[in-house]
Write a protein that holds these residues in place. Structure first.
Motif, short mmCIF file in Angstrom:
data_model
loop_
_atom_site.label_atom_id
_atom_site.label_comp_id
_atom_site.label_asym_id
_atom_site.label_seq_id
_atom_site.Cartn_x
_atom_site.Cartn_y
_atom_site.Cartn_z
N LEU A 179 0.77 -1.26 -0.17
CA LEU A 179 -0.06 0.17 -0.03
C LEU A 179 0.92 1.30 -0.07
O LEU A 179 0.41 2.29 -0.81
CB LEU A 179 -0.94 -0.23 1.20
CG LEU A 179 -2.07 -1.06 1.13
CD1 LEU A 179 -3.00 -0.96 2.45
CD2 LEU A 179 -2.88 -0.88 0.08
N PRO A 180 2.05 1.39 0.73
CA PRO A 180 2.63 2.69 0.89
C PRO A 180 3.41 3.03 -0.58
O PRO A 180 3.58 4.08 -1.00
CB PRO A 180 3.89 2.43 1.68
CG PRO A 180 3.33 1.29 2.49
CD PRO A 180 2.58 0.29 1.76
N HIS A 181 3.17 1.99 -1.47
CA HIS A 181 3.96 2.36 -2.67
C HIS A 181 3.00 2.78 -4.02
O HIS A 181 3.36 2.83 -5.09
CB HIS A 181 4.66 1.08 -3.16
CG HIS A 181 5.79 0.88 -2.14
ND1 HIS A 181 7.15 1.34 -2.12
CD2 HIS A 181 5.87 0.06 -0.97
CE1 HIS A 181 7.79 1.12 -0.77
NE2 HIS A 181 7.12 0.35 -0.55
N LEU A 182 1.68 2.62 -3.62
CA LEU A 182 0.69 2.84 -4.78
C LEU A 182 0.32 4.35 -4.65
O LEU A 182 -0.32 4.77 -3.48
CB LEU A 182 -0.48 1.97 -4.26
CG LEU A 182 -0.34 0.55 -4.41
CD1 LEU A 182 -1.90 -0.28 -3.98
CD2 LEU A 182 0.30 -0.15 -5.48
N PRO A 183 0.17 5.27 -5.47
CA PRO A 183 0.02 6.47 -5.79
C PRO A 183 -1.41 6.74 -5.55
O PRO A 183 -1.90 7.44 -5.17
CB PRO A 183 0.60 6.89 -7.03
CG PRO A 183 1.56 5.95 -7.38
CD PRO A 183 1.20 4.67 -6.87
N MET A 184 -2.22 5.41 -6.17
CA MET A 184 -3.70 5.41 -6.03
C MET A 184 -4.05 3.90 -6.03
O MET A 184 -3.35 3.25 -6.29
CB MET A 184 -4.40 6.17 -7.26
CG MET A 184 -4.20 5.44 -8.50
SD MET A 184 -5.07 6.21 -9.91
CE MET A 184 -7.00 5.97 -9.80
N PRO A 185 -5.30 3.80 -5.46
CA PRO A 185 -5.77 2.53 -4.94
C PRO A 185 -6.06 1.68 -6.30
O PRO A 185 -7.27 1.17 -6.15
CB PRO A 185 -6.71 2.42 -3.83
CG PRO A 185 -7.46 4.03 -4.25
CD PRO A 185 -6.16 4.77 -4.93
N ARG A 186 -5.32 1.40 -7.21
CA ARG A 186 -5.67 0.85 -8.54
C ARG A 186 -4.49 0.14 -9.06
O ARG A 186 -3.46 0.65 -9.37
CB ARG A 186 -6.15 2.00 -9.50
CG ARG A 186 -6.71 1.17 -10.70
CD ARG A 186 -7.79 2.06 -11.32
NE ARG A 186 -8.35 1.29 -12.18
CZ ARG A 186 -8.76 1.51 -13.55
NH1 ARG A 186 -8.69 2.64 -13.98
NH2 ARG A 186 -9.27 0.52 -14.24
N THR A 217 -4.70 -14.90 -3.45
CA THR A 217 -4.21 -14.67 -2.18
C THR A 217 -3.82 -12.98 -2.43
O THR A 217 -4.16 -12.31 -1.61
CB THR A 217 -2.90 -15.17 -1.87
OG1 THR A 217 -3.32 -16.72 -1.95
CG2 THR A 217 -2.27 -15.09 -0.50
N LEU A 218 -3.02 -12.93 -3.47
CA LEU A 218 -2.63 -11.28 -3.38
C LEU A 218 -3.66 -10.55 -3.97
O LEU A 218 -4.10 -9.39 -3.27
CB LEU A 218 -1.43 -11.40 -4.86
CG LEU A 218 -0.95 -9.92 -5.02
CD1 LEU A 218 -0.46 -9.33 -3.91
CD2 LEU A 218 -0.15 -9.96 -6.22
N ARG A 219 -4.62 -10.87 -4.66
CA ARG A 219 -5.78 -10.05 -5.00
C ARG A 219 -6.80 -9.64 -3.84
O ARG A 219 -7.05 -8.60 -3.67
CB ARG A 219 -6.60 -10.95 -6.07
CG ARG A 219 -7.65 -10.06 -6.63
CD ARG A 219 -8.54 -10.65 -7.56
NE ARG A 219 -9.46 -10.24 -8.47
CZ ARG A 219 -10.02 -10.33 -9.29
NH1 ARG A 219 -9.98 -11.49 -10.13
NH2 ARG A 219 -11.16 -9.33 -10.01
N ALA A 220 -6.80 -11.06 -3.11
CA ALA A 220 -7.63 -10.83 -1.87
C ALA A 220 -7.21 -9.59 -0.88
O ALA A 220 -7.82 -9.06 -0.35
CB ALA A 220 -8.08 -12.19 -1.40
N GLY A 276 -8.86 -2.22 0.13
CA GLY A 276 -9.68 -1.27 -0.77
C GLY A 276 -9.14 -0.79 -2.16
O GLY A 276 -9.28 0.15 -2.98
N VAL A 277 -8.27 -1.85 -2.55
CA VAL A 277 -7.43 -1.47 -3.99
C VAL A 277 -8.18 -2.04 -4.99
O VAL A 277 -8.48 -3.23 -4.85
CB VAL A 277 -6.16 -2.01 -3.97
CG1 VAL A 277 -5.28 -1.79 -5.27
CG2 VAL A 277 -5.21 -1.20 -2.72
N SER A 278 -8.46 -1.52 -5.98
CA SER A 278 -9.08 -2.11 -7.19
C SER A 278 -8.21 -2.66 -7.98
O SER A 278 -6.92 -2.35 -8.24
CB SER A 278 -9.79 -0.90 -8.13
OG SER A 278 -9.86 -1.46 -9.36
N VAL A 279 -8.43 -4.22 -8.45
CA VAL A 279 -7.51 -5.06 -8.92
C VAL A 279 -7.88 -5.46 -10.49
O VAL A 279 -9.12 -6.04 -10.63
CB VAL A 279 -7.21 -6.15 -8.16
CG1 VAL A 279 -6.29 -7.30 -8.60
CG2 VAL A 279 -6.63 -5.77 -6.88
#
Lengths: 362, 362
Positions: free
Chosen positions: B29-36, B52-55, B61-64
């Motif tokens: 999470l700290p490395h994502l500029p937006m949750p996508r 596992t990674l996706r869940a 709250g990240v869109s995958v």
């Protein structure tokens, strides 16, 4: 010849502007790590200038591989890029071999992206032969190709080692392409150089008559404006976005009509008028200022209205724009003539009205 | 979990190594500029780890957007890259969306190159799931695809924001791929870390038995060696070339057999033995030292001889190598065990004899 340096630290490079530069190999030689180049050009520019550039380099002991691709925005794609890779690999071009782009913006973007990605990056020199390429696409390091779903969607930021803008090449430029280049020239005045905008209002007829002195002034002033913006923001984090004045609308026009129907500069010209009109609706420009923009665009023999694609089509096309963030379209607008701002805070109804009231059948 | 930082100034990034990291979204999470994000994986790794990674990301709250491509080196090409672009554009992935590579070296190279070039560059995270990718291809920023005329001919230097090396993923790795990864592990000992080479001679059986502690030590030590070399020479101007020990011969083996017949690590293993033997012919290594190299390679269940393609074929294939400069092949050789040098000063006859005396029918 006059020279401007784009200040990017270790990646700084010179832009030489003047007459007869293509035949002067001594300007190129200091930038070649080894005496081997590939010149990428197209079937229109090649017959005009390839022999001069090639002979100058070969006389100086440089081995030259010419790569000629078809002329046109519709060839700025993965297939043409693949042909360039194939030619480089077939000739065993090495990592210290230099790619030279000889042509307009399409050739520059394609060749630059090939240079950015061939063997993970080889040296790159721009020899722009259109006004548009001389004032815009050869400065700033943007390279890339189009995708069926959008313009310039695939690419890289990659700086040239040298830009050689030979003003003699403008003698053979079709009128329509000269005007397309003037769209970007006008843009620099609008976004950050009110004095230059006023100069353009005084001198537009000299530029259309291809007066050498006026063209040299306009090219240098444009390059200096762009170089200053790029130096402050190489990778388009913020300020650089102002260079896209007219491009949000303009890209939609190009994509909506199909690439190549309107020239890029024509689409940008209409887009700038729309941006000015939208700025007026936000209370930033006066009616008279919008008319100054519209009038200068018309005097440059450029369209001041967008083609009538229907509002829904424009909205869909603009949703795909690279400048979208968090789902909202970011516009480059004018606070006044000579000062651009980037904002996502535009009521949809105003954007819609701007489009609906500035379209014309084509 | 242990962490190593690759020091590249503004582009520095952490490598986390440990068990169970794929399920820990808080590391990403700290490395994502937006949750996508888009997760690029293949048809083999996807069924094992994608959920596992996706869940974990979706729970945070990240869109995958999952993008699954076929498994295999033969798909590391322009066509697969085009499919990735298509999926990103169809989903309107934006400039601040992050690409995550979940898989081995092929997935990392492909995804990294897609990230380097989509919209002229978007953020990129590596989640390597093979030993080879964990110790080699996820560190250093090399990305790219193959071309029919050569491996990795098209690409870019592009750094990830984060590397997440989950050692649990090695539990599902086929024996042959574990060995292929060990080839690169051995390489670090040979080129700059004699103590590590000696440790590998002591601990090869523990690594083959997938002893967690031994693997973690070997991964961290390998990454540290590579990170130090890359930090000193990000764009392969000089020192970094030593990382190509075994690769001049190795690439020729891979290309000559057709990509995918031998694994990359297998080709590098045989290539390292050839490089050691060529170093002996130049008077740098003793016969006993070459035998130590050959023996360790064999104990790692790797080939210590090259396939018999015939000398002319090897010479032709090696002439196309990216490390060629001014027409001469540059070799990475060993001054001693633990010290590599790069040289173009190798008599052709010695290189030829090395090939001819180290081939075997396959």
């Amino acid at each position: 010849m006059q020279t401007l340096t784009v200040d990017l630290g270790a990646r700084s490079y010179p832009i030489h502007v003047g007459a007869g530069l293509i035949g002067r190999a001594e300007l190129i030689l200091p930038h070649l790590p080894m005496p081997r180049v590939a010149i990428v050009t197209n079937s229109t520019v090649g017959p005009l200038y390839l022999d001069t550039l090639r002979a100058a380099l070969e006389d100086a002991g440089v081995s030259v591989l010419p790569i000629v691709v078809p002329d046109g925005e519709q060839y700025k794609n993965a297939e043409t890029l693949g042909h360039i890779y194939d030619a480089l690999l077939a000739a065993r071009m090495e990592r210290k071999g230099t790619l030279i782009a000889l042509g307009g913006g399409v050739i520059g973007d394609l060749t630059g992206f090939a240079a950015a990605t061939y063997l993970r990056g080889v040296p790159f020199i721009q020899v722009p032969t259109t006004l548009l390429a001389q004032v815009d696409s050869s400065v700033g390091g943007k390279t890339g190709i189009n995708h069926p779903l959008g313009k310039n969607m695939i690419g890289a930021f990659y700086q040239p080692r040298l830009v050689l803008a030979d003003t003699d090449t403008l003698d053979t430029l079709p009128d329509r392409e000269l005007s397309a280049g003037l769209a970007e020239v006008i843009k620099y005045g609008l976004i950050r150089d009110a004095a230059f905008f006023a100069w353009l209002e005084e001198n537009m007829e000299r530029l259309l008559a291809r007066d050498g002195e006026a063209l040299t002034f306009a090219i240098l002033r444009s390059c200096r404006n762009k170089a200053e913006v790029v130096a402050a923001d190489e990778r388009e984090g913020g300020l650089r976005a102002i260079l896209n004045l007219g491009h949000t609308f303009g890209h939609a026009i190009e994509a909506g009509l199909g690439y190549g129907v309107w020239l890029h500069g024509e689409a940008v010209a209409a887009g700038m008028v729309l941006a000015a009109d939208l700025s007026r609706r936000l209370g930033w420009l006066t009616v008279a200022e919008v008319e100054r923009v519209r009038r200068l665009v018309r005097r440059a023999r450029l369209p001041d209205r967008a083609p009538d694609l229907g509002l829904p089509r424009y909205q869909a096309l603009m949703g795909l724009d690279k400048k979208v963030e968090g789902g909202r379209v970011r516009f480059v607008l004018l606070k006044r003539l000579g000062e651009a701002v980037v904002t996502a805070d535009v009521p949809e109804a105003l954007a819609a009205a701007t489009i609906e009231e500035n379209v014309a059948s084509v």
